[in-house]
Motif scaffolding. Structure first.
Motif, PDB file in Angstrom:
ATOM      1  N   SER A   6       0.829  -1.207   0.000  1.00  0.00           N
ATOM      2  CA  SER A   6       0.000   0.000   0.000  1.00  0.00           C
ATOM      3  C   SER A   6       0.860   1.252   0.000  1.00  0.00           C
ATOM      4  N   LEU A   7       1.946   1.243   0.787  1.00  0.00           N
ATOM      5  CA  LEU A   7       2.839   2.402   0.798  1.00  0.00           C
ATOM      6  C   LEU A   7       3.501   2.599  -0.561  1.00  0.00           C
ATOM      7  N   ALA A   8       3.836   1.495  -1.232  1.00  0.00           N
ATOM      8  CA  ALA A   8       4.464   1.609  -2.545  1.00  0.00           C
ATOM      9  C   ALA A   8       3.528   2.244  -3.554  1.00  0.00           C
ATOM     10  N   ARG A   9       2.207   1.984  -3.380  1.00  0.00           N
ATOM     11  CA  ARG A   9       1.247   2.588  -4.303  1.00  0.00           C
ATOM     12  C   ARG A   9       1.027   4.062  -4.006  1.00  0.00           C
ATOM     13  N   LEU A  10       1.249   4.477  -2.758  1.00  0.00           N
ATOM     14  CA  LEU A  10       1.008   5.868  -2.385  1.00  0.00           C
ATOM     15  C   LEU A  10       2.231   6.747  -2.579  1.00  0.00           C
ATOM     16  N   TRP A  11       3.422   6.158  -2.614  1.00  0.00           N
ATOM     17  CA  TRP A  11       4.647   6.958  -2.703  1.00  0.00           C
ATOM     18  C   TRP A  11       5.555   6.388  -3.777  1.00  0.00           C
ATOM     19  N   PRO A  12       6.112   7.183  -4.670  1.00  0.00           N
ATOM     20  CA  PRO A  12       5.960   8.641  -4.687  1.00  0.00           C
ATOM     21  C   PRO A  12       4.586   9.062  -5.184  1.00  0.00           C
ATOM     22  N   PRO A  13       4.124  10.280  -4.772  1.00  0.00           N
ATOM     23  CA  PRO A  13       2.794  10.726  -5.178  1.00  0.00           C
ATOM     24  C   PRO A  13       2.710  10.936  -6.683  1.00  0.00           C
ATOM     25  N   ARG A  14       1.529  10.706  -7.230  1.00  0.00           N
ATOM     26  CA  ARG A  14       1.319  10.849  -8.666  1.00  0.00           C
ATOM     27  C   ARG A  14       0.063  11.667  -8.914  1.00  0.00           C
ATOM     28  N   GLY A  15      -0.022  12.211 -10.134  1.00  0.00           N
ATOM     29  CA  GLY A  15      -1.225  12.923 -10.536  1.00  0.00           C
ATOM     30  C   GLY A  15      -1.460  14.163  -9.702  1.00  0.00           C
ATOM     31  N   ARG A  16      -2.702  14.331  -9.240  1.00  0.00           N
ATOM     32  CA  ARG A  16      -3.058  15.512  -8.461  1.00  0.00           C
ATOM     33  C   ARG A  16      -2.305  15.593  -7.147  1.00  0.00           C
ATOM     34  N   TRP A  17      -2.021  14.416  -6.558  1.00  0.00           N
ATOM     35  CA  TRP A  17      -1.280  14.439  -5.298  1.00  0.00           C
ATOM     36  C   TRP A  17       0.122  15.008  -5.499  1.00  0.00           C
ATOM     37  N   ALA A  18       0.737  14.694  -6.639  1.00  0.00           N
ATOM     38  CA  ALA A  18       2.066  15.228  -6.912  1.00  0.00           C
ATOM     39  C   ALA A  18       2.044  16.740  -7.067  1.00  0.00           C
ATOM     40  N   ASP A  19       0.904  17.312  -7.452  1.00  0.00           N
ATOM     41  CA  ASP A  19       0.779  18.769  -7.547  1.00  0.00           C
ATOM     42  C   ASP A  19       0.394  19.392  -6.206  1.00  0.00           C
ATOM     43  N   ALA A  20      -0.478  18.695  -5.465  1.00  0.00           N
ATOM     44  CA  ALA A  20      -1.032  19.284  -4.245  1.00  0.00           C
ATOM     45  C   ALA A  20      -0.062  19.225  -3.066  1.00  0.00           C
ATOM     46  N   MET A  21       0.686  18.124  -2.941  1.00  0.00           N
ATOM     47  CA  MET A  21       1.516  17.959  -1.746  1.00  0.00           C
ATOM     48  C   MET A  21       2.608  19.022  -1.618  1.00  0.00           C
ATOM     49  N   PRO A  22       3.388  19.330  -2.663  1.00  0.00           N
ATOM     50  CA  PRO A  22       4.379  20.412  -2.498  1.00  0.00           C
ATOM     51  C   PRO A  22       3.725  21.762  -2.224  1.00  0.00           C
ATOM     52  N   ALA A  23       2.613  22.057  -2.926  1.00  0.00           N
ATOM     53  CA  ALA A  23       1.940  23.337  -2.706  1.00  0.00           C
ATOM     54  C   ALA A  23       1.432  23.439  -1.270  1.00  0.00           C
ATOM     55  N   GLY A  24       0.804  22.377  -0.781  1.00  0.00           N
ATOM     56  CA  GLY A  24       0.296  22.386   0.596  1.00  0.00           C
ATOM     57  C   GLY A  24       1.406  22.436   1.621  1.00  0.00           C
ATOM     58  N   GLY A  25       2.490  21.675   1.379  1.00  0.00           N
ATOM     59  CA  GLY A  25       3.597  21.673   2.339  1.00  0.00           C
ATOM     60  C   GLY A  25       4.268  23.027   2.455  1.00  0.00           C
ATOM     61  N   VAL A  26       4.490  23.696   1.312  1.00  0.00           N
ATOM     62  CA  VAL A  26       5.108  25.020   1.352  1.00  0.00           C
ATOM     63  C   VAL A  26       4.181  26.026   2.018  1.00  0.00           C
ATOM     64  N   PHE A  27       2.866  25.909   1.777  1.00  0.00           N
ATOM     65  CA  PHE A  27       1.923  26.836   2.409  1.00  0.00           C
ATOM     66  C   PHE A  27       1.942  26.678   3.931  1.00  0.00           C
ATOM     67  N   ILE A  28       1.966  25.429   4.395  1.00  0.00           N
ATOM     68  CA  ILE A  28       2.004  25.200   5.849  1.00  0.00           C
ATOM     69  C   ILE A  28       3.275  25.804   6.433  1.00  0.00           C
ATOM     70  N   LEU A  29       4.410  25.618   5.751  1.00  0.00           N
ATOM     71  CA  LEU A  29       5.676  26.165   6.242  1.00  0.00           C
ATOM     72  C   LEU A  29       5.641  27.694   6.260  1.00  0.00           C
ATOM     73  N   ALA A  30       5.144  28.300   5.163  1.00  0.00           N
ATOM     74  CA  ALA A  30       5.100  29.764   5.098  1.00  0.00           C
ATOM     75  C   ALA A  30       4.099  30.328   6.095  1.00  0.00           C
ATOM     76  N   ALA A  31       2.965  29.645   6.276  1.00  0.00           N
ATOM     77  CA  ALA A  31       1.956  30.112   7.229  1.00  0.00           C
ATOM     78  C   ALA A  31       2.491  30.049   8.656  1.00  0.00           C
ATOM     79  N   ALA A  32       3.210  28.975   8.967  1.00  0.00           N
ATOM     80  CA  ALA A  32       3.782  28.868  10.316  1.00  0.00           C
ATOM     81  C   ALA A  32       4.782  29.991  10.572  1.00  0.00           C
ATOM     82  N   GLY A  33       5.566  30.349   9.559  1.00  0.00           N
ATOM     83  CA  GLY A  33       6.516  31.435   9.727  1.00  0.00           C
ATOM     84  C   GLY A  33       5.866  32.798   9.778  1.00  0.00           C
ATOM     85  N   GLY A  34       4.640  32.911   9.220  1.00  0.00           N
ATOM     86  CA  GLY A  34       3.956  34.201   9.222  1.00  0.00           C
ATOM     87  C   GLY A  34       2.966  34.394  10.333  1.00  0.00           C
ATOM     88  N   LEU A  35       2.887  33.462  11.285  1.00  0.00           N
ATOM     89  CA  LEU A  35       1.917  33.589  12.384  1.00  0.00           C
ATOM     90  C   LEU A  35       2.209  34.802  13.262  1.00  0.00           C
TER      91      LEU A  35
END
Length: 380
Positions: A6-35
């Motif tokens: 199951s982990l092999a099927r989920l990683w590395p991310p593909r399709g929409r997940w490959a687009d969403a995960m970096p965008a979401g991760g950077v947003f969380i990091l930037a939001a935490a720094g801007g609190l």
């Protein structure tokens, strides 16, 4: 409990997940720094804070489209990041968004565009430093340039690796198609050639000698059945994973007698003999030897106008030698087909060699040398 599959099927991310995960991760990091801009003592008006958060959202949201439009997204992220740092009193880690976008540009093969974007960002930061920005000094500017160069190098390495993997996959697929085409050519060509010869004989003898015609028709029936059986075995290579795999063993030297018998029923005088001490052979050597004899006899039936054929199989230490010689005129070099080249490819694939040409006493001869390990060492 999540399984390894199951982990092999989920990683590395593909399709929409490959687009969403970096965008979401950077947003969380930037939001935490801007609190800090939302809690604690105010250092800037609320409209400026709102504008800064809008730039954070714009830069991170643009990363969703980074794989489809890498250069445009990198330019947009650079502009949003510059606007954020020029207006906000709080230094957050939004620069990570530009780093991700720059890496994507390089990983998509746009190296010069990545270099231009990195140079533009360094020049912009350098201009700010010259204007009196005390947050970045000469050492910091040098380190920023080094980091951006490293990001471009990593992206370029990623692009090169993916291109290499793609080329290897394409080459493997091409070799597999050639192998299957060679198998189909050998299986179909041999039996169809015999059927053609036998049907011609039956047509000529059906009135004068019905008994001979009946024998030829029986040989046609046998050749057709054998062709269908071998075709099914070969096509089994293309079966889906969930289909039942073929269980018939691949043909080998033990079945060369069947080829000899088929050639005899087609009207040829065939002499077959074996020399040396037979040893267990690898499957691929057995198959190559069988197919070479099969294709050589097919060429005799098609082109040679021969009446007699000699098939010799010689076992020597760590190699098998095959010779198929006839008393005809040899294949027509202007005729379409790839029989000789296919036999030569089979021999070369095993590290051997194959020659085809006029025999010393006339006619045409095919000679092949197929090296191998002895059965015990091969299976060890």
């Amino acid at each position: 409990m999540v399984s390894h599959g199951s982990l092999a099927r989920l990683w590395p991310p593909r399709g929409r997940w490959a687009d969403a995960m970096p965008a979401g991760g950077v947003f969380i990091l930037a939001a935490a720094g801007g609190l800090r801009s939302l809690i604690g003592e105010r250092q800037q008006p609320w409209p400026v804070t709102a504008f800064g958060w809008a730039m954070i959202a714009a830069a991170c949201g643009a990363l969703w489209f980074r794989r489809r439009h890498p250069v445009a997204v990198a330019l947009g992220v650079l502009a949003a990041t510059a606007a954020y740092y020029l207006t906000s009193a709080y230094d957050g880690p939004l620069l990570v968004a530009f780093v991700v976008a720059l890496y994507t540009v390089a990983a998509r093969g746009r190296t010069w565009a990545a270099v231009a974007l990195a140079a533009l960002s360094v020049l912009a930061v350098g201009a700010g430093t010259l204007e009196g920005n005390d947050d970045v000094n000469g050492v910091g500017l040098f380190m920023l340039a080094g980091w951006l160069v490293a990001v471009i190098a990593l992206g370029r390495a990623r692009h090169t690796r993916l291109a290499y993997v793609h080329e290897v996959e394409q080459r493997a697929a091409g070799e597999e198609r050639l192998r299957i085409a060679r198998e189909l050519h050998d299986v179909i060509g041999h039996h169809i050639s015999l059927i053609s010869v036998q049907s011609s004989a039956a047509l000529h003898r059906i009135r004068k000698d019905p008994g001979q015609a009946e024998t030829a028709l029986a040989a046609i029936k046998k050749s057709s059945r054998e062709a269908l059986r071998e075709l099914r075995t070969t096509l089994g290579l293309l079966r889906q994973v969930d289909e039942e795999a073929p269980t018939a063993p691949p043909p080998g030297l033990a079945r060369i007698g069947e080829l000899v018998e088929s050639a005899r029923t087609a009207g040829f005088e065939v002499r077959a003999h074996t020399t040396g001490e037979p040893v267990p052979l690898p499957t691929e050597v057995e198959l190559a030897a069988y197919r070479i004899v099969q294709e050589a006899l097919t060429n005799v039936a098609r082109h040679s106008r021969a009446t007699a054929v000699t098939v010799h199989v010689g076992h020597a230490p760590r190699e098998v030698r095959i010779e198929v010689a006839d008393n005809g005129r040899g294949p027509d070099r202007t005729a379409p087909g790839s029989g000789i080249s296919g036999m030569r490819e089979r021999a070369r694939a095993l590290g051997g060699e194959l020659t085809a040409g006029p025999g010393p006493d006339g006619g045409f001869a095919v000679r092949a040398r197929l090296p191998h390990r002895d059965g015990a060492s091969w299976q060890a």
